[in-house]
Design an enzyme around this catalytic site. Structure first.
Site, PDB file in Angstrom:
ATOM      1  N   ASP A  82       0.801  -1.091  -0.130  1.00 17.83           N
ATOM      2  CA  ASP A  82       0.012  -0.048   0.003  1.00 17.83           C
ATOM      3  C   ASP A  82       0.831   1.322  -0.202  1.00 17.83           C
ATOM      4  OD1 ASP A  82       0.818  -0.237   2.687  1.00 17.83           O
ATOM      5  OD2 ASP A  82      -1.189  -0.839   3.443  1.00 17.83           O
ATOM      6  N   ASN A 153      -7.793  -2.585  13.938  1.00 18.92           N
ATOM      7  CA  ASN A 153      -9.286  -2.889  13.480  1.00 18.92           C
ATOM      8  C   ASN A 153      -9.279  -4.208  12.473  1.00 18.92           C
ATOM      9  OD1 ASN A 153      -8.023  -1.900  11.119  1.00 18.92           O
ATOM     10  ND2 ASN A 153      -9.250  -0.292  10.922  1.00 18.92           N
ATOM     11  N   HIS A 155      -7.441  -4.627   9.814  1.00 18.03           N
ATOM     12  CA  HIS A 155      -7.051  -4.357   8.384  1.00 18.03           C
ATOM     13  C   HIS A 155      -5.835  -5.054   7.991  1.00 18.03           C
ATOM     14  CE1 HIS A 155      -4.658  -0.367   8.912  1.00 18.03           C
ATOM     15  NE2 HIS A 155      -3.731  -1.348   8.998  1.00 18.03           N
ATOM     16  N   GLU A 160      -9.551  -2.086   4.689  1.00 18.16           N
ATOM     17  CA  GLU A 160     -10.240  -1.701   5.988  1.00 18.16           C
ATOM     18  C   GLU A 160     -11.426  -2.585   6.083  1.00 18.16           C
ATOM     19  OE1 GLU A 160      -8.665  -0.075   7.755  1.00 18.16           O
ATOM     20  OE2 GLU A 160      -8.313   1.956   7.390  1.00 18.16           O
TER      21      GLU A 160
END
Ligand code: GLP
Length: 265
Positions: A82, A153, A155, A160
Protein backbone atom coordinates in the site's frame (compact mmCIF):
# COMPACT_ATOMS: atom_id res chain seq x y z
CA UNK A 1 14.98 -18.51 26.70
CA UNK A 2 11.65 -20.36 26.42
CA UNK A 3 11.11 -22.04 23.06
CA UNK A 4 8.52 -21.09 20.47
CA UNK A 5 5.25 -22.91 20.79
CA UNK A 6 2.87 -24.00 18.06
CA UNK A 7 -0.73 -23.26 18.98
CA UNK A 8 -3.80 -25.15 17.82
CA UNK A 9 -6.39 -22.71 16.57
CA UNK A 10 -9.13 -23.86 14.20
CA UNK A 11 -8.35 -23.01 10.52
CA UNK A 12 -4.91 -21.57 11.26
CA UNK A 13 -1.26 -22.38 11.80
CA UNK A 14 -0.04 -20.19 14.64
CA UNK A 15 3.48 -20.01 16.03
CA UNK A 16 4.02 -18.10 19.24
CA UNK A 17 7.50 -16.81 20.03
CA UNK A 18 8.70 -15.49 23.38
CA UNK A 19 9.29 -11.99 22.02
CA UNK A 20 9.18 -9.76 18.94
CA UNK A 21 12.85 -10.37 18.14
CA UNK A 22 12.35 -14.11 17.89
CA UNK A 23 9.16 -13.65 15.86
CA UNK A 24 10.94 -11.30 13.45
CA UNK A 25 13.84 -13.72 13.08
CA UNK A 26 11.41 -16.52 12.22
CA UNK A 27 9.67 -14.33 9.61
CA UNK A 28 13.00 -13.31 8.04
CA UNK A 29 14.21 -16.93 7.94
CA UNK A 30 10.99 -18.02 6.22
CA UNK A 31 11.30 -15.20 3.67
CA UNK A 32 14.91 -16.20 2.95
CA UNK A 33 13.81 -19.82 2.52
CA UNK A 34 11.03 -18.90 0.09
CA UNK A 35 13.46 -16.75 -1.91
CA UNK A 36 15.95 -19.62 -2.15
CA UNK A 37 13.28 -22.15 -3.15
CA UNK A 38 11.56 -19.92 -5.71
CA UNK A 39 14.86 -18.86 -7.29
CA UNK A 40 15.95 -22.52 -7.49
CA UNK A 41 12.61 -23.56 -9.03
CA UNK A 42 11.80 -20.62 -11.33
CA UNK A 43 14.87 -18.41 -11.45
CA UNK A 44 13.09 -15.64 -9.55
CA UNK A 45 11.17 -14.86 -6.38
CA UNK A 46 8.25 -12.43 -6.08
CA UNK A 47 7.67 -10.94 -2.64
CA UNK A 48 4.77 -8.88 -1.32
CA UNK A 49 6.02 -6.51 1.38
CA UNK A 50 4.45 -4.62 4.26
CA UNK A 51 5.19 -1.41 6.12
CA UNK A 52 4.44 -0.28 9.68
CA UNK A 53 6.47 -0.69 12.85
CA UNK A 54 6.07 -4.47 13.00
CA UNK A 55 8.23 -5.55 10.02
CA UNK A 56 11.14 -3.17 10.75
CA UNK A 57 13.08 -5.88 12.60
CA UNK A 58 12.37 -8.34 9.78
CA UNK A 59 13.97 -5.93 7.31
CA UNK A 60 16.95 -5.47 9.66
CA UNK A 61 17.50 -9.22 9.63
CA UNK A 62 17.10 -9.51 5.87
CA UNK A 63 19.64 -6.71 5.41
CA UNK A 64 22.01 -8.49 7.84
CA UNK A 65 21.67 -11.71 5.85
CA UNK A 66 22.49 -9.89 2.62
CA UNK A 67 25.54 -8.36 4.36
CA UNK A 68 26.77 -11.78 5.54
CA UNK A 69 26.18 -13.33 2.12
CA UNK A 70 23.46 -15.81 3.17
CA UNK A 71 20.75 -14.07 1.08
CA UNK A 72 20.61 -12.12 -2.18
CA UNK A 73 17.81 -10.02 -3.71
CA UNK A 74 19.42 -10.24 -7.17
CA UNK A 75 16.59 -12.42 -8.49
CA UNK A 76 13.84 -10.92 -6.32
CA UNK A 77 10.97 -8.67 -7.42
CA UNK A 78 8.92 -6.88 -4.75
CA UNK A 79 5.43 -5.39 -4.61
CA UNK A 80 4.38 -3.31 -1.61
CA UNK A 81 0.95 -3.63 -0.13
CA UNK A 82 0.00 0.00 0.00
CA UNK A 83 0.82 3.71 -0.16
CA UNK A 84 -0.79 6.86 1.17
CA UNK A 85 -2.70 8.86 -1.43
CA UNK A 86 -1.85 11.44 -2.49
CA UNK A 87 1.80 11.57 -1.43
CA UNK A 88 5.12 12.30 -3.09
CA UNK A 89 7.59 9.38 -3.14
CA UNK A 90 10.31 11.53 -1.53
CA UNK A 91 8.03 12.57 1.33
CA UNK A 92 9.65 10.90 4.37
CA UNK A 93 6.19 9.68 5.41
CA UNK A 94 5.58 7.83 2.13
CA UNK A 95 5.83 4.06 2.18
CA UNK A 96 8.28 4.40 -0.74
CA UNK A 97 10.57 6.32 1.65
CA UNK A 98 9.95 3.79 4.44
CA UNK A 99 10.96 0.93 2.14
CA UNK A 100 14.03 2.81 0.97
CA UNK A 101 15.12 3.39 4.57
CA UNK A 102 14.39 -0.06 5.95
CA UNK A 103 15.15 -2.37 3.04
CA UNK A 104 15.70 -1.18 -0.53
CA UNK A 105 18.83 0.88 0.20
CA UNK A 106 20.36 -1.97 2.23
CA UNK A 107 20.02 -4.94 -0.13
CA UNK A 108 21.03 -5.86 -3.68
CA UNK A 109 17.54 -5.36 -5.14
CA UNK A 110 17.41 -3.77 -8.59
CA UNK A 111 15.42 -0.48 -8.37
CA UNK A 112 13.26 -1.45 -11.35
CA UNK A 113 12.16 -4.61 -9.52
CA UNK A 114 10.87 -2.72 -6.45
CA UNK A 115 7.22 -1.77 -6.97
CA UNK A 116 5.32 0.61 -4.71
CA UNK A 117 1.93 2.04 -5.66
CA UNK A 118 2.30 5.58 -7.02
CA UNK A 119 0.90 8.16 -4.62
CA UNK A 120 1.22 10.90 -7.26
CA UNK A 121 -1.12 9.36 -9.83
CA UNK A 122 -3.89 11.84 -10.76
CA UNK A 123 -7.32 11.14 -9.29
CA UNK A 124 -8.86 10.23 -12.66
CA UNK A 125 -6.11 7.67 -13.28
CA UNK A 126 -6.00 6.06 -9.81
CA UNK A 127 -8.29 3.14 -10.63
CA UNK A 128 -6.35 2.41 -13.84
CA UNK A 129 -3.06 2.52 -11.92
CA UNK A 130 -4.47 0.10 -9.33
CA UNK A 131 -5.56 -2.31 -12.10
CA UNK A 132 -2.13 -2.00 -13.69
CA UNK A 133 -0.49 -2.99 -10.38
CA UNK A 134 -2.54 -6.23 -10.34
CA UNK A 135 -1.60 -6.91 -13.97
CA UNK A 136 2.10 -6.53 -13.13
CA UNK A 137 1.82 -9.01 -10.26
CA UNK A 138 -0.18 -11.43 -12.40
CA UNK A 139 2.37 -11.11 -15.22
CA UNK A 140 5.10 -11.92 -12.68
CA UNK A 141 3.28 -15.18 -11.89
CA UNK A 142 1.73 -13.95 -8.62
CA UNK A 143 3.36 -13.57 -5.23
CA UNK A 144 5.56 -16.33 -3.84
CA UNK A 145 5.14 -14.79 -0.41
CA UNK A 146 3.12 -11.97 1.12
CA UNK A 147 4.29 -10.49 4.42
CA UNK A 148 1.42 -8.95 6.38
CA UNK A 149 0.87 -6.97 9.54
CA UNK A 150 -2.50 -6.35 11.13
CA UNK A 151 -4.16 -3.07 12.02
CA UNK A 152 -5.93 -2.76 15.38
CA UNK A 153 -9.18 -2.89 13.41
CA UNK A 154 -8.07 -6.06 11.61
CA UNK A 155 -7.02 -4.39 8.37
CA UNK A 156 -4.51 -6.06 6.06
CA UNK A 157 -2.61 -3.66 3.82
CA UNK A 158 -5.13 -0.82 3.89
CA UNK A 159 -8.09 -3.14 3.29
CA UNK A 160 -10.27 -1.64 6.00
CA UNK A 161 -13.25 -3.33 7.67
CA UNK A 162 -16.09 -3.62 5.16
CA UNK A 163 -19.69 -4.78 5.03
CA UNK A 164 -19.16 -6.59 1.71
CA UNK A 165 -19.93 -10.31 1.62
CA UNK A 166 -16.73 -12.32 2.20
CA UNK A 167 -16.61 -13.66 -1.38
CA UNK A 168 -16.82 -10.16 -2.85
CA UNK A 169 -14.26 -8.78 -0.41
CA UNK A 170 -11.90 -11.69 -1.14
CA UNK A 171 -12.14 -11.07 -4.90
CA UNK A 172 -11.43 -7.34 -4.74
CA UNK A 173 -8.51 -5.96 -6.76
CA UNK A 174 -6.11 -3.17 -5.86
CA UNK A 175 -7.99 0.06 -5.19
CA UNK A 176 -8.07 3.56 -3.68
CA UNK A 177 -9.58 3.52 -0.20
CA UNK A 178 -10.62 5.84 2.66
CA UNK A 179 -8.81 5.12 5.91
CA UNK A 180 -10.82 3.92 8.92
CA UNK A 181 -10.89 6.14 12.06
CA UNK A 182 -8.77 3.63 14.04
CA UNK A 183 -6.16 3.57 11.25
CA UNK A 184 -6.05 7.38 11.20
CA UNK A 185 -5.69 7.49 15.00
CA UNK A 186 -2.79 5.02 14.83
CA UNK A 187 -1.14 7.00 12.02
CA UNK A 188 -0.82 10.04 14.34
CA UNK A 189 2.35 8.28 15.55
CA UNK A 190 3.93 8.98 12.13
CA UNK A 191 2.14 12.17 11.07
CA UNK A 192 2.24 14.01 14.42
CA UNK A 193 -1.45 15.02 14.54
CA UNK A 194 -4.80 13.73 13.35
CA UNK A 195 -5.22 16.73 11.02
CA UNK A 196 -1.93 15.89 9.32
CA UNK A 197 -2.82 12.24 8.60
CA UNK A 198 -3.41 11.63 4.88
CA UNK A 199 -6.92 10.14 4.98
CA UNK A 200 -6.73 8.05 1.81
CA UNK A 201 -4.50 5.34 0.40
CA UNK A 202 -4.00 2.94 -2.47
CA UNK A 203 -3.94 -0.68 -1.36
CA UNK A 204 -3.34 -4.05 -2.89
CA UNK A 205 -6.70 -5.82 -2.85
CA UNK A 206 -7.53 -8.95 -0.90
CA UNK A 207 -7.57 -11.05 -4.11
CA UNK A 208 -3.85 -10.67 -4.68
CA UNK A 209 -3.02 -11.19 -0.98
CA UNK A 210 -5.03 -14.42 -0.76
CA UNK A 211 -3.48 -15.71 -3.98
CA UNK A 212 0.06 -15.56 -2.55
CA UNK A 213 1.61 -19.02 -2.33
CA UNK A 214 2.77 -18.34 1.23
CA UNK A 215 1.31 -15.73 3.56
CA UNK A 216 3.11 -14.65 6.74
CA UNK A 217 1.03 -12.68 9.22
CA UNK A 218 3.32 -11.08 11.78
CA UNK A 219 1.78 -9.52 14.88
CA UNK A 220 3.65 -8.47 17.99
CA UNK A 221 2.91 -6.59 21.19
CA UNK A 222 -0.08 -6.42 23.56
CA UNK A 223 -2.04 -3.87 21.49
CA UNK A 224 -2.60 -6.52 18.83
CA UNK A 225 -3.89 -9.19 21.22
CA UNK A 226 -7.64 -8.36 20.98
CA UNK A 227 -7.74 -8.16 17.17
CA UNK A 228 -5.58 -11.27 16.73
CA UNK A 229 -8.07 -13.18 18.88
CA UNK A 230 -11.05 -11.80 16.91
CA UNK A 231 -9.42 -12.60 13.56
CA UNK A 232 -8.56 -16.17 14.59
CA UNK A 233 -11.49 -17.13 16.78
CA UNK A 234 -14.39 -14.93 15.68
CA UNK A 235 -16.43 -15.34 12.49
CA UNK A 236 -14.79 -15.09 9.06
CA UNK A 237 -16.08 -11.70 7.97
CA UNK A 238 -14.98 -8.69 5.93
CA UNK A 239 -15.67 -6.58 9.02
CA UNK A 240 -12.47 -8.17 10.42
CA UNK A 241 -10.39 -8.26 7.23
CA UNK A 242 -7.63 -10.54 8.58
CA UNK A 243 -10.22 -13.20 9.45
CA UNK A 244 -10.58 -13.80 5.70
CA UNK A 245 -7.07 -15.31 5.74
CA UNK A 246 -8.73 -18.38 7.27
CA UNK A 247 -10.31 -19.11 3.86
CA UNK A 248 -6.80 -20.04 2.62
CA UNK A 249 -5.57 -21.43 5.96
CA UNK A 250 -3.18 -23.99 4.48
CA UNK A 251 -1.01 -21.21 3.02
CA UNK A 252 -0.97 -18.90 6.04
CA UNK A 253 1.34 -18.88 9.04
CA UNK A 254 0.53 -16.55 11.92
CA UNK A 255 3.81 -15.56 13.62
CA UNK A 256 3.10 -13.98 16.98
CA UNK A 257 4.92 -13.05 20.15
CA UNK A 258 3.48 -14.01 23.53
CA UNK A 259 1.88 -10.57 24.18
CA UNK A 260 0.02 -10.63 20.82
CA UNK A 261 -1.14 -14.20 21.51
CA UNK A 262 -2.33 -13.40 25.03
CA UNK A 263 -6.06 -13.60 24.24
CA UNK A 264 -5.95 -16.82 22.22
CA UNK A 265 -6.18 -19.04 25.31
C1 GLP B 1 -0.44 0.19 8.63
C2 GLP B 1 -0.17 -0.51 7.28
C3 GLP B 1 -0.39 -2.00 7.38
C4 GLP B 1 0.22 -2.45 8.68
C5 GLP B 1 -0.63 -1.97 9.82
C6 GLP B 1 -0.05 -2.23 11.21
O1 GLP B 1 -1.27 1.26 8.55
N1 GLP B 1 -0.91 0.00 6.16
O2 GLP B 1 0.14 -2.65 6.25
O3 GLP B 1 0.28 -3.86 8.73
O4 GLP B 1 -1.01 -0.61 9.63
O5 GLP B 1 0.99 -1.36 11.50
P1 GLP B 1 2.02 -1.55 12.70
O6 GLP B 1 2.90 -2.69 12.30
O7 GLP B 1 2.76 -0.27 12.78
O8 GLP B 1 1.20 -1.88 13.89
Amino acid sequence: MPAERPLRVADATVIVHPDADAASRDAADRIARVVAEAVAARGKAVLGLATGATPEKVYDRLAARVADGSLSFRDVTTYNLDEYYPIQPLDPLSYRSYMHRHLFSRVDLAPNRAHVLDGTVPEHAAAAHAAEFDRWIDADGGLDLQLLGIGRNGHIGFNEPSDLPVAEFAARGTLPIDLHPITKADAVREFGSLEAVIPRALTMGVRQILAARTILMLATGPKKAPIVARALKGPVTASVPASVLRTVADRVVWILDEPAAAELG
